[in-house]
Each structure stands twice: as C-alpha cells, then as structure tokens.
Design a protein around this motif. Sequence first.
Motif, PDB file in Angstrom:
ATOM      1  N   GLU A  62       0.842  -1.150   0.024  1.00 26.50           N
ATOM      2  CA  GLU A  62      -0.055  -0.077   0.048  1.00 26.50           C
ATOM      3  C   GLU A  62       0.680   1.324  -0.078  1.00 26.50           C
ATOM      4  OE1 GLU A  62      -2.734   0.147   3.306  1.00 26.50           O
ATOM      5  OE2 GLU A  62      -3.141   2.104   2.978  1.00 26.50           O
ATOM      6  N   ALA A  63       0.711   2.287  -0.975  1.00 27.57           N
ATOM      7  CA  ALA A  63       1.418   3.315  -0.905  1.00 27.57           C
ATOM      8  C   ALA A  63       1.412   4.237   0.378  1.00 27.57           C
ATOM      9  CB  ALA A  63       1.295   4.316  -2.085  1.00 27.57           C
ATOM     10  N   THR A  64       2.270   4.381   0.698  1.00 29.88           N
ATOM     11  CA  THR A  64       2.048   5.554   2.180  1.00 29.88           C
ATOM     12  C   THR A  64       1.753   7.247   1.670  1.00 29.88           C
ATOM     13  OG1 THR A  64       4.350   6.252   1.998  1.00 29.88           O
ATOM     14  CG2 THR A  64       3.948   4.164   3.269  1.00 29.88           C
ATOM     15  N   ALA A  65       1.156   7.617   2.619  1.00 34.11           N
ATOM     16  CA  ALA A  65       0.731   8.881   2.362  1.00 34.11           C
ATOM     17  C   ALA A  65       1.812   9.722   2.010  1.00 34.11           C
ATOM     18  CB  ALA A  65      -0.101   9.486   3.572  1.00 34.11           C
ATOM     19  N   ALA A  66       2.932   9.751   2.919  1.00 30.71           N
ATOM     20  CA  ALA A  66       4.088  10.441   2.792  1.00 30.71           C
ATOM     21  C   ALA A  66       4.619  10.358   1.431  1.00 30.71           C
ATOM     22  CB  ALA A  66       5.176  10.207   3.833  1.00 30.71           C
ATOM     23  N   ALA A  67       4.765   9.170   0.961  1.00 31.93           N
ATOM     24  CA  ALA A  67       5.324   8.922  -0.428  1.00 31.93           C
ATOM     25  C   ALA A  67       4.517   9.625  -1.580  1.00 31.93           C
ATOM     26  CB  ALA A  67       5.418   7.570  -0.661  1.00 31.93           C
ATOM     27  N   GLU A  68       3.111   9.539  -1.359  1.00 34.21           N
ATOM     28  CA  GLU A  68       2.175  10.393  -2.545  1.00 34.21           C
ATOM     29  C   GLU A  68       2.422  11.488  -2.320  1.00 34.21           C
ATOM     30  OE1 GLU A  68      -2.251   9.178  -3.474  1.00 34.21           O
ATOM     31  OE2 GLU A  68      -2.176  10.716  -2.000  1.00 34.21           O
ATOM     32  N   ASP A  69       2.283  12.069  -0.958  1.00 34.30           N
ATOM     33  CA  ASP A  69       2.286  13.606  -0.856  1.00 34.30           C
ATOM     34  C   ASP A  69       3.919  14.243  -1.638  1.00 34.30           C
ATOM     35  OD1 ASP A  69       0.284  13.420   0.638  1.00 34.30           O
ATOM     36  OD2 ASP A  69       0.888  13.924   2.496  1.00 34.30           O
ATOM     37  N   ALA A  70       4.845  13.561  -1.106  1.00 36.57           N
ATOM     38  CA  ALA A  70       6.211  14.031  -1.715  1.00 36.57           C
ATOM     39  C   ALA A  70       6.115  13.763  -3.425  1.00 36.57           C
ATOM     40  CB  ALA A  70       7.436  13.102  -1.128  1.00 36.57           C
ATOM     41  N   TRP A  71       5.734  12.902  -3.828  1.00 38.48           N
ATOM     42  CA  TRP A  71       5.529  12.525  -5.215  1.00 38.48           C
ATOM     43  C   TRP A  71       4.670  13.712  -5.989  1.00 38.48           C
ATOM     44  CZ3 TRP A  71       8.577  10.968  -8.768  1.00 38.48           C
ATOM     45  CH2 TRP A  71       7.992  11.027 -10.275  1.00 38.48           C
ATOM     46  N   MET A  72       3.387  14.078  -5.380  1.00 36.70           N
ATOM     47  CA  MET A  72       2.644  14.848  -6.128  1.00 36.70           C
ATOM     48  C   MET A  72       2.986  16.255  -6.161  1.00 36.70           C
ATOM     49  SD  MET A  72       0.483  13.035  -7.600  1.00 36.70           S
ATOM     50  CE  MET A  72      -0.647  14.098  -8.421  1.00 36.70           C
ATOM     51  N   ALA A  73       4.009  16.668  -4.842  1.00 40.35           N
ATOM     52  CA  ALA A  73       4.395  17.864  -4.659  1.00 40.35           C
ATOM     53  C   ALA A  73       5.462  18.122  -5.942  1.00 40.35           C
ATOM     54  CB  ALA A  73       5.180  18.084  -3.245  1.00 40.35           C
ATOM     55  N   HIS A  74       6.053  16.995  -6.117  1.00 42.60           N
ATOM     56  CA  HIS A  74       7.439  16.893  -7.202  1.00 42.60           C
ATOM     57  C   HIS A  74       6.476  17.212  -8.686  1.00 42.60           C
ATOM     58  CE1 HIS A  74      10.773  15.916  -9.638  1.00 42.60           C
ATOM     59  NE2 HIS A  74      10.464  14.848  -9.975  1.00 42.60           N
ATOM     60  N   VAL A  75       5.560  16.362  -8.902  1.00 35.63           N
ATOM     61  CA  VAL A  75       4.696  16.524  -9.926  1.00 35.63           C
ATOM     62  C   VAL A  75       4.238  17.753 -10.365  1.00 35.63           C
ATOM     63  CG1 VAL A  75       2.755  15.887 -11.125  1.00 35.63           C
ATOM     64  CG2 VAL A  75       3.907  14.022 -10.026  1.00 35.63           C
ATOM     65  N   THR A  76       3.707  18.644  -9.028  1.00 30.54           N
ATOM     66  CA  THR A  76       3.283  19.782  -9.231  1.00 30.54           C
ATOM     67  C   THR A  76       4.475  20.784  -9.526  1.00 30.54           C
ATOM     68  OG1 THR A  76       1.484  19.471  -7.625  1.00 30.54           O
ATOM     69  CG2 THR A  76       1.903  21.731  -8.135  1.00 30.54           C
ATOM     70  N   GLU A  77       5.506  20.710  -8.673  1.00 30.75           N
ATOM     71  CA  GLU A  77       6.709  21.427  -8.966  1.00 30.75           C
ATOM     72  C   GLU A  77       7.045  21.579 -10.282  1.00 30.75           C
ATOM     73  OE1 GLU A  77       9.897  20.520  -6.638  1.00 30.75           O
ATOM     74  OE2 GLU A  77      11.240  22.180  -7.120  1.00 30.75           O
ATOM     75  N   TYR A 113      10.769  -1.521  -2.716  1.00 31.75           N
ATOM     76  CA  TYR A 113       9.385  -0.847  -2.944  1.00 31.75           C
ATOM     77  C   TYR A 113       9.135   0.092  -1.933  1.00 31.75           C
ATOM     78  CZ  TYR A 113       8.899  -3.857  -6.813  1.00 31.75           C
ATOM     79  OH  TYR A 113       9.063  -4.675  -8.027  1.00 31.75           O
ATOM     80  N   GLU A 114      10.126   1.119  -2.008  1.00 28.66           N
ATOM     81  CA  GLU A 114      10.314   2.155  -1.105  1.00 28.66           C
ATOM     82  C   GLU A 114       9.060   3.027  -1.336  1.00 28.66           C
ATOM     83  OE1 GLU A 114      13.437   4.871  -2.377  1.00 28.66           O
ATOM     84  OE2 GLU A 114      13.864   5.249  -0.258  1.00 28.66           O
ATOM     85  N   GLY A 115       8.490   3.566  -0.258  1.00 29.45           N
ATOM     86  CA  GLY A 115       7.321   4.424  -0.233  1.00 29.45           C
ATOM     87  C   GLY A 115       5.828   3.542  -0.401  1.00 29.45           C
ATOM     88  N   PHE A 116       5.961   2.172  -0.039  1.00 27.39           N
ATOM     89  CA  PHE A 116       5.024   1.346   0.084  1.00 27.39           C
ATOM     90  C   PHE A 116       5.117   0.919   1.406  1.00 27.39           C
ATOM     91  CE2 PHE A 116       5.075   1.625  -4.458  1.00 27.39           C
ATOM     92  CZ  PHE A 116       3.559   1.595  -4.860  1.00 27.39           C
ATOM     93  N   ALA A 117       4.008   0.629   2.146  1.00 28.54           N
ATOM     94  CA  ALA A 117       4.005  -0.381   3.343  1.00 28.54           C
ATOM     95  C   ALA A 117       3.567  -1.811   2.980  1.00 28.54           C
ATOM     96  CB  ALA A 117       3.086   0.152   4.256  1.00 28.54           C
ATOM     97  N   LEU A 118       4.689  -2.628   3.314  1.00 26.29           N
ATOM     98  CA  LEU A 118       4.249  -4.057   2.909  1.00 26.29           C
ATOM     99  C   LEU A 118       3.912  -4.661   4.082  1.00 26.29           C
ATOM    100  CD1 LEU A 118       7.331  -4.603   0.627  1.00 26.29           C
ATOM    101  CD2 LEU A 118       5.434  -3.610  -0.145  1.00 26.29           C
ATOM    102  N   ASP A 119       2.908  -5.914   4.010  1.00 27.30           N
ATOM    103  CA  ASP A 119       2.548  -6.447   5.261  1.00 27.30           C
ATOM    104  C   ASP A 119       2.658  -7.930   4.842  1.00 27.30           C
ATOM    105  OD1 ASP A 119       1.488  -6.774   7.594  1.00 27.30           O
ATOM    106  OD2 ASP A 119      -0.414  -5.791   7.237  1.00 27.30           O
TER     107      ASP A 119
END
Length: 536
Positions: free
Chosen positions: A461-476, A524-530
């Motif tokens: 599952e993608a983590t919120a922190a990874a998604e936030d950071a990626w979308m901030a980069h996409v926007t920038e 799979y950095e940025g994903f929580a693996l269970d």
Amino acid sequence: MADLDAVVIGAGFAGIYAVHALRSSGLRVRAFEAGGGIGGTWFWNRYPGARCDVESKDYSFSFSPELEQEWSWSERYPAQPEILRYLGHVADRFGLWPDIQLNTRVTRAAWREDAAEWAVTTDDGAVVSARFLISAVGCLSAYQVPSLPGLDQFAGPWYHTARWPAEGVDFTAKRVGLIGTGSTGIQIAPEIAAVAEQLTVFQRTPNFAVPNRNRPWEPEDERAFKSRYRQYRKEARESFLGVPITGTGRPVLDEPPEEVQRTFAERWRAGGGMPFLGAYTDLLTDQAANDVIAEFMRDRIKEIVHDPATAELLCPRTFPVGSKRLCQSDDYYAMYNRPNVRLVDLRSTPLHSVSAGGLSTATAFYELDALVFATGFDAISGALAQIDVRGASGVALAGRWAAGPRAYLGLATPGFPNMFIVTGPGSPSVLSNMALSIEQHVEWIAGCIGYLDAHGYATAEATAAAEDAWMAHVTEVAYSTLFPKADSWYIGANIPGKPRVFTTYVGGVGPYGEKCDQVAAAGYEGFALDGPLAAK
Ligand code: N01
C-alpha cells in the motif's frame, strides 16, 4: 483463497498487456471489458478520421521482438481500424481471449480487510475475489456531452465521437453541426465536410494543428527501420516523451530569427507534433520562446485559409502552443476554403440552446439535420471515478480524489492496498507515448507482485508520505513549464466543478522510469508491505 490473483479493469492497450504480463508470471488473471471488443479508447472512438498522433512504429508493443518484426503497419500514423486489427492480432497471437470477458462492466470493487482481497462486482451481478486489482480503464474513457438546453427536443440524430455507431453514419446531403475543435473535432471535421451538404463548426477555442504528412510505410523503409528496432526501443524508454526526438538542443531565443524560421519550416514540411515542440529547449518553459512558435503557426494558418476573417478566428491566442494537446491534421485548415463549411465563433456568440430544427447561439439560429459532439472527456480520473471503488475501512476513491486525483508515481494510492493504476494521475501518461508508458507500468506492477510473493508479503500500500512527496514534485515540475497556463483537460478545466490540478508528470519518461526502478530496487520504497495473513 481468492478466485483470482488479479482482476484487470479494461481491455485496451493496458488491459490486454496486463493480462499477458501477469499471466506470464504464473498468475490467474481476468480482464473485464465494458465494450463488445478489445481496444478501449480505440474501440469506442471509431469516428471517421480517427487516427493516432504518435507514429505506428512507436505506438505499438515492444515486449515481443517477434511481434514487432512480424507485424507490418501500413502507414506512418495508424488509423483506428488498423490499431484495432493490431490489438486483435496481439490477443490471438498470445492467446489472451480466454482471460478477457467482454460486455462486462465493473461497477464496484471493495477491499476486504479480513481476507486481504478485492471483491469485484460486475454489471451482470457476479462478484469475483482477487488479491490484486489493476485499473486499466484508460485516461480518456469517460466522455462528456455538455448540458445544452433542448437537446432532447432535437429532431435529428446526435452523436458523441467517443460512442460512434459501429455501422457508421451517412451525412450525405445533411446539414451537420460540430461542437468541439480539439484533436477529435479537427480529425472528424474534414471527413464530414467531404460528404455533407453543409458543415457548421461551433468553435469555443481555436487550436494549433500541425500537418501529419501521413504516408504509406514503404517496405524498404520498414526493413531498414526494423533492423535496429531493439536499439530504437531502448532509446524510446530513455527519452523524454517515450519517442526519440532530435531537437537542436538550443533555446529558440538564442537562435538567429532566420535560422528559427528555417528549422520550423523544415519541421512543418516533415509533419508531426513532437518533433515540432522538441525543436528547441525552451518552447514549453518560456512564454517569450513559445510566442515565437505561436507566431510561426498563426502565419501558416493565415497562409492556408483564404478568408482573412475565418483565418483570424482560427488563430489561437489564449494559451501557449503545446500546453493543450498539439493537434495534427493534413486538411483541417484547408477545409475552411470549401464553400460548404462555415465557422461560428462561440466566444462572441455563446451556445444558447437546441430546438427541433437546429441550434441557437446568443445571436443566431442554425438549421441542422444532425449534431456531432467532439467535446472530450473527464480525463485521467473520470473512468475510475465512475466505479464505486472502496478501499480500507470502506473509504471511497471518488471521495479521496475529491480535491483532485493523486497517486504515488501514478501507480498506487494510500488506503487502497493491492490496487495498481496503469498510467494513473502523477505518471507521464497522456503527455508521453502511451503504448510505451503502459508497458513500463504493467511491467513494474508485475515486478512488484512478484516481489511480494517471493518475500511472503500479502499486501502493498502506498504511504501517504510517499504520495504527498511525489505529487508535490509533479506539481513543482508542472509549474516550471507553461502547461498549467492553459484551460485544458490536462488540468481538469474542461469539466465544470472539477478541481484544477495538473496531474501529469512532465519530468520525462526516462527520468520517471529510473525513479520507478529505484523504488523497486529499494524494496518498494514508499510502500507499506504487510506479511502473510497467517502471520497476523
Ligand atoms: O477533446 P478536447 P478531444 N461548448 O477536450 C469543446 C486525445 N486524442 O476529444 O477548448 C462548446 O481536447 C472544447 O472547447 P474548449 C488527445 O490526447 C488523440 O478533441 O474547452 N465547446 C474543445 O474544443 C486529445 O487531447 C487523437 O473551449 C465545448 C473540444 O470541445 C484528447 O484525446 C485524436 C464545450 C474538446 O476538446 C481529447 O481530445 C483524438 C461546450 N460546452 C483525441 N465543451 C490523436 O491521437 C467542450 N467543448 C490524433
């Protein structure tokens, strides 16, 4: 145990390759496709003139060197029927049909926390469970018809280009109205004009279009090209757009004006949008640079269109070249020299309503026998948002994306374990060669599932922190370009009420692919693996 390892939603380029790739990894897969055939956007958009604006040699699968060698494209730019034939050949050749269920729409997909699986409901009432849910619904699938008062009173037939009747439409001796002058409108207009008694084009925003210079793919050229196909595919994957383009490598503003004119004229003669926009390094980042190419293109429009008033109306002046999809046509502008074609400028006289006999703008009434909407799509997120997708704790994907679609690398979003999106929001998708981007995504997803299985993980599952950071980069990255300056579907501006968020990654296909590879290599950095259910 779940019924399947993976459910794939959609059987366009993405869906059929997902079936092939996941099946090749030993998984039990089924794709559900709402249409009566495979092809996705190419199945539905069967309007006359439909043709891809990426060259055949690029807009095709690269995963099989044998397929690549044996399939022969007839033209530089593939027309819709040929793309469908190609996809049918791929499905035959790799035996994909048994795992594709046509005429079946996925209506709901819900994550079952206790079983760590997806329950997928289809419109025939069936429910199937799967460990993984792969969205291959496409970026341009949810078409939109503007709400026009009185449309239900119209006496003639009306059509949206994205639901064109399979048997075709005969416009002979008909007075036809066309609303929409994007890539689709520009392709269909000359086809209608060639047969109709009269074509009236209702234009809200004029668009830039460069010539296609479409031509047959000659056997000698094909042979020569195919001898280095592997190397070419590698270059494509490392390129910016997913198509190797040779530019000058210099900013247009540093170039002598006569040299600029020579370069643009050469590329105008050669045809194609990507080489045109790739000619100089600053065209999509500097307004002054973009003004140079815009002026060149407006000059060409004025050269082609005889009536100066019509030519002026066709000249775009409200957005940078390329910040909306650069259209391609060999005959759109020249069509306006035909006596049976007229252009109505909706900026000066907006659409008002439809009645039995035709269409009214604020100042005039136009008698029409048929009406065609080429009014586009609720792009990127629209098709997925139409499905009731429920993640952990029953959270709705549509709700989660209410402020704008987002995903980590465009592939996965927090709260939706084991769900992957092919060319989702935050990936290069629609601003790249889609065929190549689809392959890269599907292979990454297959690799991720393989990793989970090999390491005993049940979920990713993608983590919120990874998604936030990626979308901030996409926007920038997006806001370092001219793209956000346009009211385009790229930014959701074409859908009333849709949040204005630029969700396509314009940092380049090559760098994006490297980032995806790094994420995989780092476990799979940025994903929580269970771990496996049994370990819980
Ligand atoms: O849709 P669009 P499209 N009243 O959204 C107008 C791909 N594609 O189907 O610009 C009046 O671009 C709207 O006006 P405005 C390609 O990626 C590829 O043409 O919003 N007009 C615009 O003119 C492309 O970008 C290929 O002011 C209204 C048009 O409708 C994407 O699909 C071929 C209106 C919509 O243009 C979408 O293209 C075809 C209203 N209420 C498509 N609402 C190739 O590969 C909308 N419009 C070549």
